[in-house]
Design a protein around this motif. Sequence first.
Motif, PDB file in Angstrom:
ATOM      1  N   TYR A 115       4.407   2.733  -6.634  1.00  0.00           N
ATOM      2  CA  TYR A 115       3.112   3.419  -6.707  1.00  0.00           C
ATOM      3  C   TYR A 115       2.003   2.410  -7.021  1.00  0.00           C
ATOM      4  N   ALA A 118       1.164   0.222  -3.984  1.00  0.00           N
ATOM      5  CA  ALA A 118       0.385   0.967  -3.000  1.00  0.00           C
ATOM      6  C   ALA A 118      -1.065   1.129  -3.442  1.00  0.00           C
ATOM      7  N   ASN A 119      -1.284   1.403  -4.724  1.00  0.00           N
ATOM      8  CA  ASN A 119      -2.648   1.578  -5.218  1.00  0.00           C
ATOM      9  C   ASN A 119      -3.433   0.272  -5.152  1.00  0.00           C
ATOM     10  N   ALA A 121      -2.822  -2.294  -3.054  1.00  0.00           N
ATOM     11  CA  ALA A 121      -3.046  -2.576  -1.633  1.00  0.00           C
ATOM     12  C   ALA A 121      -4.185  -1.724  -1.094  1.00  0.00           C
ATOM     13  N   ASP A 122      -4.261  -0.483  -1.512  1.00  0.00           N
ATOM     14  CA  ASP A 122      -5.338   0.402  -1.074  1.00  0.00           C
ATOM     15  C   ASP A 122      -6.681  -0.083  -1.602  1.00  0.00           C
ATOM     16  N   ALA A 123      -6.738  -0.498  -2.857  1.00  0.00           N
ATOM     17  CA  ALA A 123      -7.997  -0.988  -3.439  1.00  0.00           C
ATOM     18  C   ALA A 123      -8.472  -2.237  -2.696  1.00  0.00           C
ATOM     19  N   ASN A 125      -7.706  -3.127   0.338  1.00  0.00           N
ATOM     20  CA  ASN A 125      -8.068  -2.714   1.697  1.00  0.00           C
ATOM     21  C   ASN A 125      -9.517  -2.243   1.767  1.00  0.00           C
ATOM     22  N   ARG A 126     -10.028  -1.700   0.703  1.00  0.00           N
ATOM     23  CA  ARG A 126     -11.404  -1.193   0.671  1.00  0.00           C
ATOM     24  C   ARG A 126     -12.437  -2.308   0.568  1.00  0.00           C
ATOM     25  N   PRO A 131      -5.327  -7.769   3.757  1.00  0.00           N
ATOM     26  CA  PRO A 131      -4.502  -7.053   2.773  1.00  0.00           C
ATOM     27  C   PRO A 131      -3.629  -7.997   1.954  1.00  0.00           C
ATOM     28  N   HIS A 133      -0.066  -7.596  -0.263  1.00  0.00           N
ATOM     29  CA  HIS A 133       1.039  -6.744  -0.686  1.00  0.00           C
ATOM     30  C   HIS A 133       1.828  -7.496  -1.733  1.00  0.00           C
TER      31      HIS A 133
END
Length: 170
Positions: A115, A118-119, A121-123, A125-126, A131, A133
């Motif tokens: 989790y 993923a959080n 990587a998402d941050a 990505n913004r 990216p 990982h």
Amino acid sequence: MADQDQNTQQDSQDPSFSLQRTYVKDLSLEMPNAPQIFLEQESPTVEVSINVGGQRLADTVYECSVTATVTTRITDKVLYLVEATQAGIFEAANIPDEQLDPLLGIVCPTMLYPYLRANIADAINRTSLPPLHLAEVNFQNLYEQRLAQMAEEQGKQESGLVLPPGVTRQ
């Protein structure tokens, strides 16, 4: 009837462990040198720090958290800094004491880490940057290193949930 009561009593004494909830406890992203840093042509360096924490919330309820700090630099300038804490609520009943600490220090962080990855990587990505990982983490090795470090600091080996400074086990 007596067999049913005995089975019910036996079930209540059996060890049980379950994840009740996961949540983002903290998430921050800083890009202190934007937009000038976007003009840099060099490849960034990445530093990652992982910490595990936890506390007892009730008799059989525990919170475990995993914090990652990712600092990416180009030369001496920070490209971005991400700090995220993923936490979870776990219920652990009738677990022997000698098994509870490794459960909370190894198994729980291992369950939370996907989790967290993923959080983060998402941050990232913004930010519109490439990216990132995070690599897999062997929480058993991390746990054993912390136990060895604690034993070295205290001069003796002791059992206990490995908690960051300032967090106490209740």
